[in-house]
Design a protein around this motif. Structure first.
Motif, mmCIF file in Angstrom:
data_model
loop_
_atom_site.group_PDB
_atom_site.id
_atom_site.type_symbol
_atom_site.label_atom_id
_atom_site.label_comp_id
_atom_site.label_asym_id
_atom_site.label_seq_id
_atom_site.Cartn_x
_atom_site.Cartn_y
_atom_site.Cartn_z
ATOM 1 N N ALA A 154 3.625 -12.865 -0.453
ATOM 2 C CA ALA A 154 4.411 -13.756 -0.691
ATOM 3 C C ALA A 154 3.895 -14.565 -1.089
ATOM 4 C CB ALA A 154 4.746 -14.456 0.965
ATOM 5 N N ASN A 155 2.722 -14.087 -1.591
ATOM 6 C CA ASN A 155 1.833 -15.079 -2.651
ATOM 7 C C ASN A 155 1.730 -14.864 -4.155
ATOM 8 O OD1 ASN A 155 0.106 -17.427 -1.184
ATOM 9 N ND2 ASN A 155 0.593 -15.585 -0.369
ATOM 10 N N ARG A 156 2.783 -13.329 -4.487
ATOM 11 C CA ARG A 156 2.937 -12.911 -5.768
ATOM 12 C C ARG A 156 1.749 -12.043 -6.297
ATOM 13 N NH1 ARG A 156 7.522 -15.352 -7.597
ATOM 14 N NH2 ARG A 156 7.705 -14.358 -9.944
ATOM 15 N N LYS A 157 1.225 -11.710 -5.308
ATOM 16 C CA LYS A 157 0.186 -10.396 -5.633
ATOM 17 C C LYS A 157 0.009 -8.710 -4.918
ATOM 18 C CE LYS A 157 -3.640 -14.152 -4.625
ATOM 19 N NZ LYS A 157 -4.011 -13.897 -5.471
ATOM 20 N N PHE A 158 0.739 -8.045 -5.702
ATOM 21 C CA PHE A 158 0.952 -6.681 -5.654
ATOM 22 C C PHE A 158 0.302 -5.504 -4.870
ATOM 23 C CE2 PHE A 158 2.639 -2.898 -5.355
ATOM 24 C CZ PHE A 158 4.229 -2.925 -5.208
ATOM 25 N N PRO A 159 -0.313 -5.360 -4.077
ATOM 26 C CA PRO A 159 -1.505 -4.153 -3.400
ATOM 27 C C PRO A 159 -0.926 -2.937 -4.163
ATOM 28 C CG PRO A 159 -0.061 -4.631 -2.003
ATOM 29 C CD PRO A 159 0.604 -5.622 -3.060
ATOM 30 N N VAL A 160 -1.912 -2.579 -5.192
ATOM 31 C CA VAL A 160 -2.185 -1.382 -5.349
ATOM 32 C C VAL A 160 -3.510 -0.475 -5.541
ATOM 33 C CG1 VAL A 160 -2.215 -0.177 -7.841
ATOM 34 C CG2 VAL A 160 -1.047 -2.400 -7.653
ATOM 35 N N GLU A 172 9.787 -8.009 -14.940
ATOM 36 C CA GLU A 172 11.135 -8.484 -14.267
ATOM 37 C C GLU A 172 11.153 -9.969 -13.867
ATOM 38 O OE1 GLU A 172 14.988 -9.223 -15.100
ATOM 39 O OE2 GLU A 172 14.540 -8.930 -12.476
ATOM 40 N N PRO A 173 12.092 -11.186 -14.802
ATOM 41 C CA PRO A 173 11.601 -11.952 -12.878
ATOM 42 C C PRO A 173 12.754 -12.462 -12.189
ATOM 43 C CG PRO A 173 12.226 -12.735 -15.887
ATOM 44 C CD PRO A 173 12.466 -11.023 -15.298
ATOM 45 N N VAL A 174 13.713 -11.775 -12.298
ATOM 46 C CA VAL A 174 14.913 -11.905 -10.738
ATOM 47 C C VAL A 174 14.441 -10.729 -9.456
ATOM 48 C CG1 VAL A 174 17.214 -11.575 -9.962
ATOM 49 C CG2 VAL A 174 16.830 -12.766 -12.074
ATOM 50 N N PHE A 175 13.938 -9.431 -10.270
ATOM 51 C CA PHE A 175 13.219 -8.762 -9.463
ATOM 52 C C PHE A 175 11.887 -9.267 -8.621
ATOM 53 C CE2 PHE A 175 11.537 -5.132 -8.094
ATOM 54 C CZ PHE A 175 12.208 -3.693 -7.229
ATOM 55 N N ALA A 176 11.042 -9.826 -9.838
ATOM 56 C CA ALA A 176 9.489 -9.967 -8.832
ATOM 57 C C ALA A 176 9.288 -11.130 -8.001
ATOM 58 C CB ALA A 176 9.126 -10.939 -10.055
ATOM 59 N N ASP A 177 11.291 -12.530 -8.800
ATOM 60 C CA ASP A 177 11.428 -12.782 -7.469
ATOM 61 C C ASP A 177 11.648 -12.187 -6.217
ATOM 62 O OD1 ASP A 177 10.768 -15.326 -9.058
ATOM 63 O OD2 ASP A 177 12.804 -15.526 -9.667
ATOM 64 N N HIS A 178 11.691 -11.075 -6.282
ATOM 65 C CA HIS A 178 13.107 -10.808 -5.144
ATOM 66 C C HIS A 178 11.691 -10.073 -3.907
ATOM 67 C CE1 HIS A 178 14.856 -8.033 -2.121
ATOM 68 N NE2 HIS A 178 14.356 -7.093 -2.961
ATOM 69 N N ILE A 179 10.314 -9.725 -4.525
ATOM 70 C CA ILE A 179 10.025 -9.637 -4.408
ATOM 71 C C ILE A 179 8.804 -10.335 -3.906
ATOM 72 C CG2 ILE A 179 7.486 -7.857 -4.465
ATOM 73 C CD1 ILE A 179 9.551 -5.911 -4.516
ATOM 74 N N GLN A 180 8.174 -10.840 -3.874
ATOM 75 C CA GLN A 180 7.992 -12.322 -3.577
ATOM 76 C C GLN A 180 8.529 -13.310 -2.311
ATOM 77 O OE1 GLN A 180 7.807 -16.315 -5.098
ATOM 78 N NE2 GLN A 180 5.559 -17.005 -4.248
ATOM 79 N N ALA A 181 10.271 -12.490 -2.085
ATOM 80 C CA ALA A 181 11.108 -13.247 -1.235
ATOM 81 C C ALA A 181 11.132 -11.855 0.589
ATOM 82 C CB ALA A 181 11.846 -13.459 -1.539
ATOM 83 N N TYR A 182 11.111 -11.047 -0.215
ATOM 84 C CA TYR A 182 10.357 -10.155 1.104
ATOM 85 C C TYR A 182 9.249 -10.008 1.200
ATOM 86 C CZ TYR A 182 10.359 -5.545 3.013
ATOM 87 O OH TYR A 182 10.132 -4.852 3.904
ATOM 88 N N GLY A 183 8.171 -11.189 0.484
ATOM 89 C CA GLY A 183 7.032 -10.815 1.492
ATOM 90 C C GLY A 183 7.281 -11.919 2.499
ATOM 91 N N ALA A 184 7.789 -12.962 1.814
ATOM 92 C CA ALA A 184 7.671 -13.788 2.917
ATOM 93 C C ALA A 184 8.834 -13.649 4.122
ATOM 94 C CB ALA A 184 8.218 -15.368 2.457
ATOM 95 N N GLY A 185 9.914 -12.826 3.747
ATOM 96 C CA GLY A 185 10.049 -12.438 5.220
ATOM 97 C C GLY A 185 10.226 -11.891 5.819
ATOM 98 N N GLY A 186 9.004 -11.190 5.230
ATOM 99 C CA GLY A 186 7.994 -10.188 5.586
ATOM 100 C C GLY A 186 7.403 -10.547 7.261
#
Length: 283
Positions: free
Chosen positions: A110-116, A147-161
């Motif tokens: 949700a904070n645009r940080k991807f755990p690796v 990819e901007p749209v996919f990147a926004d989707h991942i952030q939205a997924y975090g918020a939805g989670g």
């Protein structure tokens, strides 16, 4: 307070990873000095094999973004990736010792940080590893964060989670993650292509998912995917297909609360289920 490791799926083996290095949010510095020459060689071999396979099987957006990952002959430094990634979409990758619990995971996304995960598999696990390692996370997930749209989707997924956690619906939402972000397929003008990280980082599943006649491929329906159990120890029997990342974003933007309420009255489906209303997608 020390953080605890997370057990993956039905595995009885505790996950590897030094969780004593992790902070309260489960992130830690990438311990780059700990990588051995063998570790870098494993990454290089994995990268060379997989990058040779993805043309004609991976989606166009992934192929266009892959060079942005950087180093091929050694494990990349996360800060080097972040210099390019943050400029592109405002995302950054952060190191974690392994699998992390739902709330910290969703919070990071949700904070645009991807755990690796910052460790790499052993040579004995070259072809298959149960837990995600640094190669799976970097090669499979990170290119599409450019990819901007996919990147926004991942952030939205975090918020939805985070919302799903409050509503007790994480299992249902995790199935959607599995069938899209991990094992999703896309129809493009040149045919079916993979965008899910679990497919893109696996030499065997990449061909199986896109070319094999064995699995069934179904147009994505969010409720249908949330009902469907999945396999963690074999190739998938069902793949869900989208037409574009914009379609995926639009399908997952509405409030899922009504869907969670519906799911309480619907039975779960086995991984190989086929319903009369399913829209089958030809290869």
């Amino acid at each position: 307070m020390a953080v605890e490791p997370v057990v993956y799926g039905a595995s009885e083996r505790p996950p590897r990873g030094d969780y004593s290095r992790a902070g309260a949010d489960y992130t830690c510095p990438q311990n780059y000095a700990a990588y051995t020459a063998a570790d870098h060689a494993t990454y290089h071999k994995l990268y060379e094999r997989q990058s040779a396979l993805v043309p004609g099987l991976a989606c166009d957006e992934f192929l266009a973004a892959l060079p942005s990952l950087g180093a091929k002959d050694q494990i990349p430094r996360f800060e080097d990736i972040n210099e390019r990634l943050f400029k592109a979409t405002g995302w950054e990758v952060v190191a974690v010792p392994g699998l992390i619990p739902e709330v910290p995971f969703f919070t990071l996304l949700a904070n645009r940080k991807f755990p690796v995960t910052d460790w790499i598999r052993t040579p004995a696990e070259f072809d298959y590893i149960v837990e995600p390692d640094v190669f799976h996370d970097l090669f499979g997930h990170v290119p599409l964060l450019f990819e901007p749209v996919f990147a926004d989707h991942i952030q939205a997924y975090g918020a939805g989670g985070l919302k799903a956690h409050r509503l007790g619906a994480c299992e249902q939402l995790s199935r959607l993650y599995w069938y899209t972000i991990e094992f999703g397929l896309m129809r493009q003008k040149n045919g079916l292509r993979a965008y899910g990280a679990g497919i893109l980082s696996s030499s065997g599943e990449l061909v199986h998912a896109v070319k094999s006649g064995e699995p069934q491929r179904i147009a994505l329906d969010v409720l249908r995917a949330m009902r469907t159990r999945y396999k963690i120890d074999s190739y998938q029997q069902t793949y869900f297909v989208i037409d574009s990342f914009q379609q995926l974003f639009d399908m997952t933007t509405p409030d899922f609360t009504p869907l969670y309420a519906q799911l309480k009255h619907l039975s779960e489906l086995p991984a190989d289920a086929l319903l009369p209303e399913d829209k089958l997608i030809e290869r």
